[in-house]
Design an enzyme around this catalytic site. Structure first.
Site, mmCIF file in Angstrom:
data_model
loop_
_atom_site.group_PDB
_atom_site.id
_atom_site.type_symbol
_atom_site.label_atom_id
_atom_site.label_comp_id
_atom_site.label_asym_id
_atom_site.label_seq_id
_atom_site.Cartn_x
_atom_site.Cartn_y
_atom_site.Cartn_z
ATOM 1 N N CYS A 2 0.820 -1.198 0.000
ATOM 2 C CA CYS A 2 0.000 0.000 0.000
ATOM 3 C C CYS A 2 0.860 1.257 0.000
ATOM 4 O O CYS A 2 2.082 1.198 0.008
ATOM 5 C CB CYS A 2 -0.893 0.007 1.245
ATOM 6 S SG CYS A 2 -1.784 -1.530 1.518
ATOM 7 N N ARG A 50 -4.613 1.300 -1.163
ATOM 8 C CA ARG A 50 -4.402 -0.127 -0.922
ATOM 9 C C ARG A 50 -4.232 -0.931 -2.200
ATOM 10 O O ARG A 50 -4.997 -0.780 -3.152
ATOM 11 C CB ARG A 50 -5.588 -0.707 -0.136
ATOM 12 C CG ARG A 50 -5.374 -2.170 0.261
ATOM 13 C CD ARG A 50 -6.565 -2.719 1.010
ATOM 14 N NE ARG A 50 -6.313 -4.110 1.434
ATOM 15 C CZ ARG A 50 -7.241 -5.030 1.549
ATOM 16 N NH1 ARG A 50 -8.506 -4.738 1.304
ATOM 17 N NH2 ARG A 50 -6.931 -6.266 1.918
ATOM 18 N N LEU A 51 -3.227 -1.797 -2.179
ATOM 19 C CA LEU A 51 -3.076 -2.870 -3.147
ATOM 20 C C LEU A 51 -3.525 -4.136 -2.425
ATOM 21 O O LEU A 51 -2.849 -4.618 -1.525
ATOM 22 C CB LEU A 51 -1.621 -2.997 -3.605
ATOM 23 C CG LEU A 51 -1.316 -4.085 -4.640
ATOM 24 C CD1 LEU A 51 -1.981 -3.783 -5.972
ATOM 25 C CD2 LEU A 51 0.191 -4.236 -4.834
ATOM 26 N N ASN A 77 1.577 -0.405 5.522
ATOM 27 C CA ASN A 77 2.082 -0.852 4.223
ATOM 28 C C ASN A 77 3.004 -2.028 4.491
ATOM 29 O O ASN A 77 4.031 -1.867 5.147
ATOM 30 C CB ASN A 77 2.854 0.281 3.535
ATOM 31 C CG ASN A 77 3.674 -0.199 2.349
ATOM 32 O OD1 ASN A 77 3.308 -1.144 1.670
ATOM 33 N ND2 ASN A 77 4.798 0.455 2.100
ATOM 34 N N GLY A 78 2.630 -3.210 4.017
ATOM 35 C CA GLY A 78 3.527 -4.326 4.227
ATOM 36 C C GLY A 78 2.845 -5.671 4.207
ATOM 37 O O GLY A 78 1.700 -5.811 3.781
ATOM 38 N N SER A 375 11.393 -12.189 -5.519
ATOM 39 C CA SER A 375 12.630 -11.804 -6.193
ATOM 40 C C SER A 375 13.836 -12.118 -5.300
ATOM 41 O O SER A 375 13.697 -12.285 -4.093
ATOM 42 C CB SER A 375 12.593 -10.312 -6.535
ATOM 43 O OG SER A 375 13.755 -9.902 -7.217
ATOM 44 N N GLY A 376 15.019 -12.178 -5.908
ATOM 45 C CA GLY A 376 16.209 -12.687 -5.220
ATOM 46 C C GLY A 376 17.127 -11.667 -4.602
ATOM 47 O O GLY A 376 18.264 -11.994 -4.255
#
Length: 609
Positions: A2, A50-51, A77-78, A375-376
């Site tokens: 978010c 918000r996502l 956010n998190g 992702s790395g």
């Protein structure tokens, strides 16, 4: 994931500034395109976009909870990766109305106060306003994956996920001073921890939290890398690494929307993809993997010490080995120059040139298929993967090993700032402060002593630059990117693993390769490290040279308030080719950086003072 923002004042009525808060919210809509909300009280404005990933209907924010005569409001956010465990601890005290981690974070704060952050395994930045005690709590995750900036005005604190969000508030001046100039020219795309570059803007450091009240803002460090004795055999260490990494990846696959992975064909992303594919197969699903390359890169690629081979061969090997649904994004050079400008708006600062721009294009393509990707990032910093960890001369040299270019960079300061800034002193002080901060043990050998310093330097600077890049480019595209190697348990553990183990068989990340050898084909397992791909097409150098030349011919005054125009003239004549930021930023990227700097100054109406 978010966007969060807000302001608290104990003097002015915050309800009178709705238009300002709507503008701040609008500036972060890309971080959260699914839902939005604002809650205003006399003393606090809490703003959210918000996502939606977990509990899509129930996780709306700002979220408010009333406990007796106390009302708490959170913007968050998190993502918490131990939500279920914490929720079980709280169920004797609270009923839950949602399955979202937001509610767990809020009620954790109600129960444990500031100590709640010690409970969390995740990536987060959040703010909680307690109306009864009249104070705001701010916190940021241990590693610093999620951003949180703030500005201390005379009568209020203003905070937000990104710098452009803060710049929407009329109380914040769009100004740069000599510290800003040093950050933009001498350290960029890195930033001094806690520095927001623009005058007066600061950032909550990773692993810090604190309160804003009528007594002002008081922040404290709640986590850092700590040195301790680790008495394990190599075999025990490999088992420990394997358990931690697999557990981290499994936790980060939890989502109410589809999850995919980045796949570069390198060790780190391949390991994550392998474990993810295995977990998804248990549920009868096939993993989607995504890769990026550049048009005609095979034609122009030249081997180097830092990049011995290109990615496509290894990507195809992994996609076939795992049986994934694989997707390619091919970036054309003509896309990169326009994307340089958009990448500035995504980062909120000039950044890593085409390395940022291509990731932005890549994330936009991934978003067409899903909302969450793994992702790395951060394996190299923790497991000692970069060349400067293993080159004995480089690792013993004072200074940031990825940016040995201070004498070159300082030429670009205009005469005013060149007279006010001692470039070598500024960089050395920043370097020394971080190296000295690294915790050591009395019994450390000279090598282990230095490797702790190298880990802290990379952890604090280089890794943060890459995490900034990943967060901003992905969230600008409405894509949540998770980073399993950033699990704080892995960071704590690896800080105390002896270098002899990390350098097993004389290979970069030798320990990681040995621990995870059963998860990859031999070809990929033993592949020499190769960095994030950048374009090798000479058309890019030609394009950015023409772009910067046009700026200098038509609007050089914007850059002149900070930069020496005569040095930029030399740059567009290609008189020098000095690494600006390791092998990631050479001549084409240096030119592109100044294009980004120009756009940033102009876009946000930044003035030098």
């Amino acid at each position: 994931m978010c966007g969060i923002a807000g302001a608290v004042s104990f003097i002015e009525d915050m309800r009178e500034d709705m238009k300002i808060y709507e503008n701040m919210q609008r500036a972060m809509l890309r971080r959260g395109p699914d839902q939005r909300g604002i809650i205003l009280t006399r003393e606090a404005a809490m703003i959210h976009t918000r996502l939606a990933v977990i509990d899509i209907n129930g996780g709306r924010q700002p979220m408010t909870f009333t406990d007796g005569d106390r009302t708490y409001t959170i913007v968050y956010n998190g993502e918490l990766y131990n939500t279920a465990e914490i929720r079980r601890e709280l169920e004797d005290d609270f009923e839950f109305a949602t399955s979202s981690d937001t509610e767990v974070v809020l009620k954790s704060y109600v129960k444990w106060g500031a100590d709640c952050v010690d409970k969390f395994n995740g990536i987060f930045a959040f703010a909680v306003y307690d109306e009864y005690s009249r104070r705001l709590f701010l916190a940021r995750d241990r590693i610093g994956v999620k951003p949180l900036f703030f500005y201390r005005a005379k009568d209020r604190l203003i905070f937000g996920s990104e710098i452009p969000v803060l710049l929407e508030h009329p109380m914040i001046p769009h100004e740069i001073d000599e510290i800003s100039a040093a950050e933009l020219i001498l350290t960029a795309p890195g930033r001094t921890p806690g520095c927001g570059v623009i005058k007066g803007i600061e950032e909550v450091k990773p692993g810090w939290c604190g309160f804003y009240s009528q007594d002002g803002l008081k922040l404290r460090e709640y986590w850092r890398l700590k040195a301790c004795e680790l008495d394990e055999t190599f075999e025990q260490t490999t088992e420990h690494v394997r358990e931690l990494l697999i557990d981290s990846i499994r936790r980060q696959l939890v989502s109410d929307v589809p999850v995919c992975t980045f796949l570069s064909g390198g060790l780190d992303s391949s390991l994550i993809s392998s474990v993810a594919a295995s977990e998804m197969k248990k549920n009868g699903k096939i993993l989607d993997t995504f890769s990026v390359d550049y048009l005609d890169n095979d034609k122009y690629f030249r081997k180097s010490h830092f990049q011995p081979d290109s990615d496509p061969e290894y990507i195809r090997c992994m996609a076939e080995y795992l049986g994934t649904n694989h997707h390619w994004t091919i970036v054309d050079t003509s896309q990169l120059v326009p994307a340089l400008y958009e990448a500035v708006e995504a980062r909120g600062l000039p950044g890593m040139a085409d390395v940022d721009a291509s990731l932005l294009i890549f994330c936009r393509e991934i978003k067409k298929y899903g909302t969450v990707a793994l992702s790395g990032e951060c394996a190299d910093e923790l497991f000692g993967g970069y060349p400067w960890f293993r080159d004995k001369d480089i690792r013993m040299t004072d200074g940031f090993p990825w940016a040995q270019s201070t004498s070159y960079r300082k030429r670009f300061l205009n005469s005013y700032y060149a007279g006010k800034i001692n470039a070598e002193e500024y960089i050395h002080d920043a370097y020394r402060a971080t190296a000295d901060y690294a915790m050591k043990l009395p019994g450390d050998s000279a090598l282990e002593y230095r490797m702790r310093e190298m880990t802290q330097l990379n952890f604090t600077w280089f890794m943060q630059t890459l995490l900034d890049r990943k967060d901003r480019m992905s969230m600008y595209s409405g894509l949540e990117v998770r980073v399993p190697f950033c699990d704080y348990r892995i960071a704590e553990y690896m800080y105390n693993v002896k270098w002899e183990y990390k350098d097993y068989m004389g290979r970069e990340k030798g320990l990681l390769r040995e621990a995870m050898k059963d998860w990859l084909p031999e070809k990929v397992l033993m592949r020499k490290k190769s960095p994030y791909p950048k374009t090798h097409n000479p058309d890019f150098l030609e394009a950015v040279t023409a772009e910067l030349r046009n700026i200098l011919d038509n609007d050089s005054a914007v850059l002149a308030q900070l930069v020496s125009i005569s040095q930029l003239e030399k740059l567009v004549r290609h008189e020098d080719d000095v690494q600006w930021y390791g092998q990631l930023m050479k001549l084409p990227q240096t030119i592109a950086f100044f294009i980004q700097l120009y756009h940033w100054l102009k876009k946000y109406k930044i003035k030098a003072v």
